[in-house]
Design a protein around this motif. Structure first.
Motif, PDB file in Angstrom:
ATOM      1  N   THR A 187       0.841  -1.193   0.000  1.00  0.00           N
ATOM      2  CA  THR A 187       0.000   0.000   0.000  1.00  0.00           C
ATOM      3  C   THR A 187       0.874   1.240   0.000  1.00  0.00           C
ATOM      4  O   THR A 187       1.806   1.369   0.798  1.00  0.00           O
ATOM      5  N   LEU A 188       0.559   2.131  -0.920  1.00  0.00           N
ATOM      6  CA  LEU A 188       1.274   3.401  -1.018  1.00  0.00           C
ATOM      7  C   LEU A 188       0.373   4.495  -0.460  1.00  0.00           C
ATOM      8  O   LEU A 188      -0.718   4.735  -0.983  1.00  0.00           O
ATOM      9  N   GLY A 189       0.818   5.131   0.593  1.00  0.00           N
ATOM     10  CA  GLY A 189       0.038   6.211   1.190  1.00  0.00           C
ATOM     11  C   GLY A 189       0.979   7.072   2.007  1.00  0.00           C
ATOM     12  O   GLY A 189       2.123   7.274   1.593  1.00  0.00           O
ATOM     13  N   THR A 190       0.501   7.573   3.143  1.00  0.00           N
ATOM     14  CA  THR A 190       1.396   8.324   4.023  1.00  0.00           C
ATOM     15  C   THR A 190       2.587   7.450   4.382  1.00  0.00           C
ATOM     16  O   THR A 190       3.724   7.889   4.430  1.00  0.00           O
TER      17      THR A 190
ATOM     18  N   ILE B  29       2.060  -9.119  -7.616  1.00  0.00           N
ATOM     19  CA  ILE B  29       2.128  -7.986  -6.699  1.00  0.00           C
ATOM     20  C   ILE B  29       0.931  -7.083  -6.915  1.00  0.00           C
ATOM     21  O   ILE B  29       0.636  -6.678  -8.042  1.00  0.00           O
ATOM     22  N   LEU B  30       0.237  -6.800  -5.819  1.00  0.00           N
ATOM     23  CA  LEU B  30      -0.891  -5.870  -5.849  1.00  0.00           C
ATOM     24  C   LEU B  30      -0.456  -4.562  -5.219  1.00  0.00           C
ATOM     25  O   LEU B  30       0.135  -4.561  -4.141  1.00  0.00           O
TER      26      LEU B  30
ATOM     27  N   LEU C   4      -1.990   6.435  -2.993  1.00  0.00           N
ATOM     28  CA  LEU C   4      -1.088   6.818  -4.083  1.00  0.00           C
ATOM     29  C   LEU C   4      -1.152   5.871  -5.267  1.00  0.00           C
ATOM     30  O   LEU C   4      -0.534   6.131  -6.307  1.00  0.00           O
ATOM     31  N   SER C   5      -1.883   4.772  -5.116  1.00  0.00           N
ATOM     32  CA  SER C   5      -1.974   3.850  -6.254  1.00  0.00           C
ATOM     33  C   SER C   5      -2.779   4.461  -7.397  1.00  0.00           C
ATOM     34  O   SER C   5      -2.830   3.907  -8.494  1.00  0.00           O
TER      35      SER C   5
END
Lengths: 302, 302
Positions: free
Chosen positions: B136-139, B248-249, B254-255
């Motif tokens: 997961t791309l985020g903060t 890969i998921l 940010l995705s």
């Protein structure tokens, strides 16, 4: 009488086998054959089977056989996938073939580094927890993880290739700190070094020379191992963050330099890791040395 | 009638729960409570239990409850260990407590990222294999690995913290490409950029602005996502080498920039990985978006 297993360590140079006492780890009936001549016959697996037949005839009480191989194997541990040193065996369903020939026996196949890692649990000098990371420092940087006393296979079956993780300088870890790269680095650092050192300046630094110099407190030798430890430490942090395992065994030929690499390794681990990890962190040398492959293979039978 | 589960997504801001249809993934009886007011009572787990009681009374057919929490939990999935957003619950044996109050029901506890990852398997739009990595791309940069359709726990129970792997510039991955760091980078690159760009130069670049610019082919926006993709790609290589998982998921806020990050990610993967990995490599966006946490929690009941 303790159970006995047949352990087989298939290497690129030699195939070694022996009867392993499951309690003491003593090896009897040791036999070694050069890999090349079996390859030359074009019947490597048959030759291996013949040698197994001899061992089993001499040791009829042995019912389980563990085999370690230097490369990638199928996830179900039946088939050789990519054995770089013996590529003609790629795709060979070695376990079904052996099982057909020896239907009364059980065979266990594993990558050799994985087997060696497991061997430390059953035959190592120290009591280990049920989860640990095993990293071998040599020409390459190999590895394995044992989780719940079992080899961690990952998704595809061939987990733990730490030597191929991206590291510094645009290179993977083992292209930074593999044996040859370590010596290249040492000779380069020797050329630039202005202080006192006993390391030779003619490009002939050896790993034994480096370890000897470090043990005498040679400043440059210690600096060289500091570089190795820094890069290894950063790689270990990645492994720890992915696997949540904090007991780490270091094996392989370069582990002779363990105590000179460790200050930098510990510095990096302290820098990157939080108390959750640090409170159980334990890094030590592997103990099985030369017999690691054979004992590791036998430990697959447990 | 399909089985129904109670899914509970404990977050630092809200606790969300709902009855999840195991076949369709439809959510009914949705209920959300702000985390802060339950914390303020000093009885967070009791308040949670009360809300569960209401749900179970209204839905007597529900026998299994899945709970996702934002932090570290015990390896046996019974106890909260380090929930940064609700630290007063650290050490609380939440599952035994709930089980005591609801002895007829089964409770399943998991880290929220792990749960969300598993939710993709049961409720995602696309059929997934049984082994995949979820990032997961985020903060922050979070993660999980699913192996054999199960959350991979690692040794200590809290595997997969990819955001804390050492990355470039002496920083961990999420301190390089977390949301705030991405915007810092974008504003810095904007200051140094000499070409044509629609990105504002007053330090006010936003992630939505970046994505919009990239979708219009803005050269600087694409360069910024190239940096993110390069660092993410290198991190993924380490995960792949350690876990031997090649599906890969990518999820998280940010995705939304997935397609602009991917060229660099793919370039890095091709650079570092061998055919063994490349032949099964498959990288795609996660599909559950807003309901990922709740559906993920419910998927723990499967």
């Amino acid at each position: 009488m303790a159970t006995e297993y047949l352990g087989i360590d298939v290497g690129g140079t030699n195939v070694k086998m022996g009867i392993v006492n499951a309690e003491s780890g003593n090896i009897t009936n040791f036999y070694s054959h050069d890999t090349g001549s079996w390859r030359a016959t074009g019947h490597f697996v048959d030759n291996l089977g013949d040698a197994i037949a001899v061992q089993l005839k001499e040791n009829p009480e042995v019912k389980k056989i563990g085999i370690g191989v230097p490369g990638l194997i199928s996830r179900d541990r039946s088939t050789l996938m990519e054995i770089t040193a013996i590529p003609e065996t790629d795709g060979t369903p070695i376990i079904p073939l052996l099982k057909k020939r020896f239907p009364e026996h059980d065979f266990f196949l594993e990558n050799d580094a994985n087997a060696a890692a497991l061997g430390e649990y059953y035959f190592g000098e120290e009591k280990l927890p049920e989860d640990y990371i095993f990293v071998t420092l040599g020409t390459g940087v190999g590895g394995a993880a044992i989780i719940d006393k079992l080899v961690f296979k990952g998704g595809g079956g061939n987990a733990m290739e730490p030597g191929h993780m991206p590291s510094a300088n645009g290179k993977v870890l083992e292209r930074n700190i593999g044996k040859n790269e370590l010596l290249d680095l040492a000779n380069k650092m020797r050329g630039e070094f202005k202080g006192e050192t006993r390391l030779p300046s003619d490009g002939s630094i050896s790993t034994t020379g480096l370890v000897a110099a470090a043990s005498d407190g040679d400043v440059l030798a210690l600096q060289i191992f500091d570089v190795v430890g820094t890069l290894l430490g950063d790689g270990l942090v990645s492994m720890i963050r992915i696997l949540d395992i904090t007991t780490i065994l270091i094996g392989g030929g370069l582990s002779a330099s363990f105590e000179y690499i460790m200050p930098a390794v510990n510095r990096q681990l302290k820098y990157w890791l939080t108390p959750y990890y640090m409170k159980t962190l334990d890094i030590k040398r592997a103990t099985l040395a030369n017999d690691a492959g054979l004992l590791g293979a036998a430990s697959l039978c447990f």
